[in-house]
Design a protein around this motif. Sequence first.
Motif, mmCIF file in Angstrom:
data_model
loop_
_atom_site.group_PDB
_atom_site.id
_atom_site.type_symbol
_atom_site.label_atom_id
_atom_site.label_comp_id
_atom_site.label_asym_id
_atom_site.label_seq_id
_atom_site.Cartn_x
_atom_site.Cartn_y
_atom_site.Cartn_z
ATOM 1 N N ASP A 112 0.858 -1.194 0.000
ATOM 2 C CA ASP A 112 0.000 0.000 0.000
ATOM 3 C C ASP A 112 0.891 1.240 0.000
ATOM 4 N N LEU A 113 1.150 1.772 -1.192
ATOM 5 C CA LEU A 113 2.005 2.946 -1.303
ATOM 6 C C LEU A 113 1.269 4.240 -0.964
ATOM 7 N N ARG A 114 -0.039 4.166 -0.813
ATOM 8 C CA ARG A 114 -0.767 5.378 -0.446
ATOM 9 C C ARG A 114 -0.412 5.836 0.957
ATOM 10 N N ASP A 115 0.003 4.883 1.791
ATOM 11 C CA ASP A 115 0.414 5.216 3.151
ATOM 12 C C ASP A 115 1.771 4.554 3.404
ATOM 13 N N PRO A 116 2.888 5.286 3.203
ATOM 14 C CA PRO A 116 4.220 4.686 3.376
ATOM 15 C C PRO A 116 4.455 4.118 4.765
ATOM 16 N N ARG A 117 3.711 4.614 5.745
ATOM 17 C CA ARG A 117 3.895 4.101 7.097
ATOM 18 C C ARG A 117 3.459 2.643 7.221
#
Length: 686
Positions: A371-376
Amino acid sequence: MTAEQSGTIRSRIRKLLRSPTITLRRGSGTARQRQERSGKVTLEKVLGISAPGNRALACDPKTGLLAYPAGCVVVLLNPRKNKQHHIFNSSRKAITTLAFSPDGKYVVTGESGHMPAVRVWDVSEHVQVAELQEHKYGVACVSFSPNGKFIVSIGFQHDMMVNVWNWKKNVLVAANKVSSKVTAVSFSDDSSYFVTAGNRHVKFWYLDHSKTSKVNATVPLMGRSGLLGELRNNFFSDVACGRGRQASSTFCITSSGLLCEFNDRRLLDKWVELRVSQATCLSVTEELIFCGCSDGVVRAFSPVNLHFLCTLPRPHSLGVDIAKMVDASQLFSCRSEARYPDTVALTFDPSSHWLSCVYNDHSVYVWDVRDLRDPRKAGKLYSALYHSSCVWSLEVYPEGGGGGRGGEGGLPPGSFLSCSSDNTIRLWNLDGASVLNRNILSQDLQKVIYLDDIGYLLDTESSASITGGSAEKAGLSEGQQGDLSRAGIRTLRVSPDGLHLASGDRMGVLRIHDLENMEEILNVQAHDSEILCLEFSRPDTGLQLLATAGRDRLIHVLDAGTDYRLVQTLDEHSSSITAVRFAANQGKVRMISCGADKSIYFRTAQQEDEGLEFVRTHHVVRKTTLYDMDVEATRKYAAVGCQDRSIRIFNISNGKQRKVFKGSQGEDGTLIKSNQTSQSNPSLPV
């Protein structure tokens, strides 16, 4: 010792230990029995990596298997299981570049040295299936075409050749010369052309399939330069052809920190700033572009419009105490003053969504980036930390040391320590059931002792080769550049009780560490130049002594029982001392030393009014340099490894030579290490 002799010894040792890797060989059960019957051992694990950039890191798109070189070995890593398999280069030349075939069945490698070969290996069988030899001075890049039919190989700058092979027929189908330094190559999606990138260089090479189909003909390879415009003076670190909808595009990064896109007319169409000091590597899929940069930064972009998506997590900071890294949240808590290693290679597995990264402190990370939308939400699947410069010495922790496992000051069974020119001492343990701690950075590495500036942790040579810069650009200060050749821990020795670790560096500094808490308890300038050997006396001598010897021709004998007080200094050698050993023999305590002056000195301990003193009893001279020595189990004989590839056996009591064993029947290699087994019969080979 003359400067020429000193340089010869150093160059020979560096030639054998240049790669910052540790190889471990072990057998068990029926496998071990088969090894004993065949007289061979198997390679179990390699602790190290020598990937100079993206051209030496590859991922199997089918299985997620990661491949990278470690000297002359290809390591095939399953990051989920932390399991390695290995391919050995039969020529024993260092592997400089590699790539998987599109179906993952084969891996192609290029090597360094004179008359190097491009080799194709079967991944499952670990055997060579093709050897392609046309380059003269090293192979910089290799790649399979997406249809699997061709292999392109590019030589080092002085080789100047670009070759296209029909590898199954072992035929060179097309070739041409290139005048620039090339650091990367990428095939187009339809296999009709490939692109090379390097110093002021982006070039498109086209394959004429009507001509390359001729089996026995090598045709000139047609190339056209990319239209660089105002970016023509840049160093292009990496290149990747587009995939899927963006198959007509070609993406490059410059060392100055620009992500560029070329259109189907070879025209530099657009570019964006990465906002970093340097950019080093690139990985492109149908949906993503990953850019590896300095300071551990990896940025993700869209290949459609070069829009920025996110910045991925960074690895550990330089100088971190890995023993205290026990929680995943610690890896994502960045400190503003912290320094991070540069990203030098990366590859993406689109099926598993794993991004594998190599950093210039020789650490390897595999990130799960679903999930690259949220790097965390990016998770660390695998990581390993290795020495970033040559490994000089390795010491196995003694069995039962410190009272054994659970005893005071003791390390777990199977522990061993290594030291390197990166100015670190590292504690390893491969037995997951008996580790000191369960840090989140490495399953094998338990502790790192940093002994100097953390700047030495960075492999500046690999960074400079990727970005076309100098050591200064790669992060070394002027003082560090001058001291680089003298940096590092040269030798290690663990006391017989397992409580103390002695180390000697290349500046002549002797350090003693308490292995219970890893704290330094002694730091003294013992020699004028590098310490080449250390030796503790064994319990059967009845003494607690430590001998240090080095390139300054001196031997210092210290009392380990009284805070390492100086007992005696010996100056009989006329050149560098390569080995010192103690032995309890015929009721007496002996000390034997050998060196580059081709001499062996036998001494006996005597109790004088002033205290303990070693007196010379025998002096033996041979016609060859003496590199190393060990004493066998009965303490009657000493085995000396010599420059002429022979092992000579000496009687410790009278100094007479008993046997000579030829260490190598051929002319290759140099015998620099001697280690006797438990066999007490000197008529047996050692």
